[in-house]
Design an enzyme around this catalytic site. Structure first.
Site, mmCIF file in Angstrom:
data_model
loop_
_atom_site.group_PDB
_atom_site.id
_atom_site.type_symbol
_atom_site.label_atom_id
_atom_site.label_comp_id
_atom_site.label_asym_id
_atom_site.label_seq_id
_atom_site.Cartn_x
_atom_site.Cartn_y
_atom_site.Cartn_z
ATOM 1 N N HIS A 231 1.168 -1.171 0.302
ATOM 2 C CA HIS A 231 0.097 0.025 -0.017
ATOM 3 C C HIS A 231 0.948 0.709 0.238
ATOM 4 O O HIS A 231 1.505 1.630 -0.779
ATOM 5 C CB HIS A 231 -0.945 0.012 1.093
ATOM 6 N N HIS A 272 -1.975 -0.669 -11.564
ATOM 7 C CA HIS A 272 -3.041 -0.380 -10.709
ATOM 8 C C HIS A 272 -4.017 -1.258 -10.806
ATOM 9 O O HIS A 272 -4.467 -1.961 -12.001
ATOM 10 C CB HIS A 272 -3.172 1.217 -10.981
ATOM 11 N N ARG A 281 -1.522 11.028 -12.521
ATOM 12 C CA ARG A 281 -1.038 11.940 -11.010
ATOM 13 C C ARG A 281 0.838 11.630 -11.554
ATOM 14 O O ARG A 281 1.505 12.417 -10.773
ATOM 15 C CB ARG A 281 -1.352 11.382 -9.922
ATOM 16 N N ASP A 327 3.069 6.704 -7.606
ATOM 17 C CA ASP A 327 4.818 6.101 -6.895
ATOM 18 C C ASP A 327 5.688 6.294 -7.868
ATOM 19 O O ASP A 327 6.950 5.997 -7.779
ATOM 20 C CB ASP A 327 4.376 5.541 -6.325
ATOM 21 N N ARG A 353 -3.292 11.956 3.384
ATOM 22 C CA ARG A 353 -4.775 11.155 3.636
ATOM 23 C C ARG A 353 -5.141 10.963 5.115
ATOM 24 O O ARG A 353 -6.583 11.392 5.054
ATOM 25 C CB ARG A 353 -4.236 9.641 3.689
HETATM 26 N N1 AMX Z 1 5.144 -5.356 -11.799
HETATM 27 C C1 AMX Z 1 5.434 -6.724 -11.681
HETATM 28 N N2 AMX Z 1 3.754 -7.695 -11.641
HETATM 29 C C2 AMX Z 1 2.828 -7.017 -11.841
HETATM 30 C C3 AMX Z 1 2.596 -6.294 -12.293
HETATM 31 C C4 AMX Z 1 3.656 -5.263 -12.066
HETATM 32 N N3 AMX Z 1 4.514 -3.722 -11.996
HETATM 33 N N4 AMX Z 1 1.442 -5.194 -12.494
HETATM 34 C C5 AMX Z 1 0.884 -6.369 -12.151
HETATM 35 N N5 AMX Z 1 1.945 -7.279 -11.999
HETATM 36 C C6 AMX Z 1 1.356 -8.598 -11.618
HETATM 37 C C7 AMX Z 1 0.799 -8.980 -10.736
HETATM 38 O O1 AMX Z 1 1.024 -8.939 -9.367
HETATM 39 C C8 AMX Z 1 -0.740 -10.049 -10.545
HETATM 40 O O2 AMX Z 1 0.274 -10.990 -10.704
HETATM 41 P P1 AMX Z 1 -0.228 -12.640 -10.257
HETATM 42 O O3 AMX Z 1 -1.396 -12.764 -10.916
HETATM 43 O O4 AMX Z 1 0.800 -13.612 -10.167
HETATM 44 O O5 AMX Z 1 -1.086 -12.716 -8.871
HETATM 45 C C9 AMX Z 1 -1.033 -10.099 -12.065
HETATM 46 O O6 AMX Z 1 0.256 -8.768 -12.864
HETATM 47 C C10 AMX Z 1 -2.614 -8.586 -12.395
HETATM 48 O O7 AMX Z 1 -2.375 -8.014 -11.317
HETATM 49 P P2 AMX Z 1 -3.031 -7.095 -11.718
HETATM 50 O O8 AMX Z 1 -4.066 -7.259 -11.670
HETATM 51 O O9 AMX Z 1 -2.940 -5.800 -13.126
HETATM 52 O O10 AMX Z 1 -3.476 -5.461 -10.270
HETATM 53 P P3 AMX Z 1 -3.406 -5.927 -9.206
HETATM 54 O O11 AMX Z 1 -4.699 -4.710 -9.195
HETATM 55 O O12 AMX Z 1 -3.830 -7.238 -8.323
HETATM 56 O O13 AMX Z 1 -2.549 -5.527 -8.584
HETATM 57 C C11 AMX Z 1 -0.339 -2.803 -7.939
HETATM 58 C C12 AMX Z 1 -2.098 -3.672 -8.706
HETATM 59 C C13 AMX Z 1 -0.426 -1.262 -7.821
HETATM 60 C C14 AMX Z 1 -0.440 -3.471 -6.695
HETATM 61 C C15 AMX Z 1 0.877 -3.906 -8.936
HETATM 62 O O14 AMX Z 1 0.140 -3.158 -10.269
HETATM 63 C C16 AMX Z 1 1.317 -3.946 -8.267
HETATM 64 O O15 AMX Z 1 1.888 -4.504 -7.867
HETATM 65 N N6 AMX Z 1 2.595 -3.303 -8.601
HETATM 66 C C17 AMX Z 1 3.884 -2.386 -8.847
HETATM 67 C C18 AMX Z 1 4.024 -2.409 -7.406
HETATM 68 C C19 AMX Z 1 3.754 -0.734 -7.292
HETATM 69 O O16 AMX Z 1 3.814 0.220 -8.076
HETATM 70 N N7 AMX Z 1 2.559 0.027 -6.398
HETATM 71 C C20 AMX Z 1 2.292 1.121 -5.716
HETATM 72 C C21 AMX Z 1 0.477 0.538 -6.080
HETATM 73 C C22 AMX Z 1 0.665 2.231 -6.673
HETATM 74 C C23 AMX Z 1 -0.599 2.529 -5.726
HETATM 75 O O17 AMX Z 1 -1.827 1.907 -5.611
HETATM 76 N N8 AMX Z 1 -1.392 3.480 -4.851
#
Ligand code: AMX
Length: 389
Positions: A231, A272, A281, A327, A353
């Protein structure tokens, strides 16, 4: 739901596979402060975030609390009221000075909020939310100063200069750093104040408040939720990730991204849960970076990442959104202006927040159901039969 199926039928036919999904997309309440769309990102009370990103943070507090922007005189009066609340209860500094320095700054933020509440809560949702917002610059400065080895009272600063301005003044940075810090922080605060109702920290804050814990306890719980690496702490991880890349050469960056994926590590700053385009953003912060720090080493890396990573991530059809999220750039900007420790970045997120979560708690507790408030949260968990020995 088919034409003949009642919502009760649907509930009865739910299976475990429908349920262990972190409540994704399941409507559980209403939100009056902001909305998030797949193609437009976050809107505060209907305003697209990019349209209001450079407004005064205090005006955005007014917007989220009153569901409209202030008229000029209202803006003046609101600031006067807010800053008159910036008094710090005796004893709060002493508690912070005795916290273990090994703890994460987010743990300090949560305990700081709880402490101020123990010392000075009024038990009026709105009063407590506004008091806390007014005290956040001091709490943030106290955390930064004490952990940085500067004990003793936080310098007294006229709060009327503004929330971001007061915090920076209390830090007493070198004179040439002040303008950059204030500029980046003001925008950071506005961009991060709210993000709909269903994100984990907002949900947590509202859930705790629904049991009539006070505003400060609810907010401390929200901060604990925000502190998780999936998060709010992603903004810390993102800059650490960028620093690990260490080059803005597109071929090298692509190699790095592919290697991270092969090692089953996230490519930070991309993806996302709701958005299906680049987060506005992120777009805004890239534009800000082009103005503030176009030649900064980390900025050059994220500029290349923005070109390379979406193409590589899009090769995996499971990834719903391969584009940049909020981010990607915030850590780079904060670092450039002098905030050099990524483990503090989530506290800026938390500070912002407090405004959106505070406004949403007030709405749920004092506006919903004609002022009666939403009842205590009590979702249903379906018992899963376990074999007995
Ligand atoms: N890098 C690697 N794998 C990724 C990815 C990324 N940037 N984005 C999505 N995936 C993977 C997920 O881990 C998931 O894998 P799984 O099927 O093995 O569980 C698959 O792709 C499907 O994911 P999704 O439905 O596209 O996204 P989600 O809702 O499950 O997750 C998020 C969203 C942000 C947690 C994910 O894109 C991620 O981990 N990003 C990298 C970390 C990051 O930048 N976090 C900041 C979030 C910002 C915010 O929302 N505030």
């Amino acid at each position: 739901m088919s034409g003949e199926e009642s919502s009760e039928d649907v509930l009865l036919n739910l299976t475990q596979a429908h349920l262990d999904i972190g409540m994704r997309g399941i409507p559980v309440g209403t939100c009056r402060t902001s909305s998030v769309s797949t193609d437009g990102g976050v809107h505060y009370v209907g305003y697209p975030i990019a349209e209001i990103a450079e407004m005064d943070p205090e005006d955005i507090v007014f917007l989220l609390f009153n569901k409209r922007l202030p008229k000029p005189q209202e803006a003046v009066d609101f600031r006067a009221d807010l800053f008159a609340r910036a008094t710090i209860p005796d004893g709060a500094l002493e508690v912070l000075e005795n916290l273990p320095k090994e703890g994460h700054p987010m743990d300090w933020l949560s305990i700081g909020i709880h402490t101020i509440g123990m010392l000075e809560k009024t038990n009026d949702w709105k009063e407590d939310a506004l008091n806390l917002i007014a005290r956040m610059p001091w709490l943030m400065a106290a955390i930064f100063r004490i952990r940085g080895g500067r004990s003793g009272p936080v310098p007294v600063v006229d709060p009327h200069i503004g929330m971001a301005e007061a915090f920076v003044a209390m830090l007493e940075p070198a004179a040439e750093q002040v303008a950059g810090m204030v500029k980046v922080l003001r925008t950071f605060l506005v961009l991060h104040m709210d993000h709909g109702g269903g994100n984990l920290s907002t949900f947590t804050g509202k859930a705790v408040a629904s049991g009539h814990a006070d505003l400060y306890s609810s907010m401390a719980a929200a901060m604990n939720a925000l502190s998780g690496p999936l998060h709010g702490r992603a903004n810390q991880s993102c800059l650490e990730f960028v620093m690990r890349i260490g080059t803005d050469d597109p071929l090298e960056v692509e190699k790095f991204v592919r290697n991270e994926l092969a090692e089953k590590r996230p490519v930070f700053g991309f993806g996302h849960a709701v958005l299906r385009v680049e987060d506005p953003r992120a777009t805004f912060q890239f534009a800000l970076g082009e103005r503030v720090c176009p030649n900064d080493a980390n900025f050059r890396i994220i500029r290349t990442l923005r070109e390379v990573a979406p193409r590589v991530l899009a090769e995996n059809p499971r990834i719903s959104n391969p584009n940049a999220n909020v981010d990607i750039a915030s850590g780079t900007l904060l670092h450039h202006v002098g905030f050099h420790k990524p483990d503090y970045y989530t506290t800026f997120f938390g500070w912002a927040r407090v405004v959106g979560i505070g406004a949403q708690i007030i709405d749920e507790r004092t506006v919903a159901r004609n002022g009666k408030g939403v009842p205590i949260y009590r979702p249903k968990y379906i018992a899963v039969e376990q074999d007995r020995d």
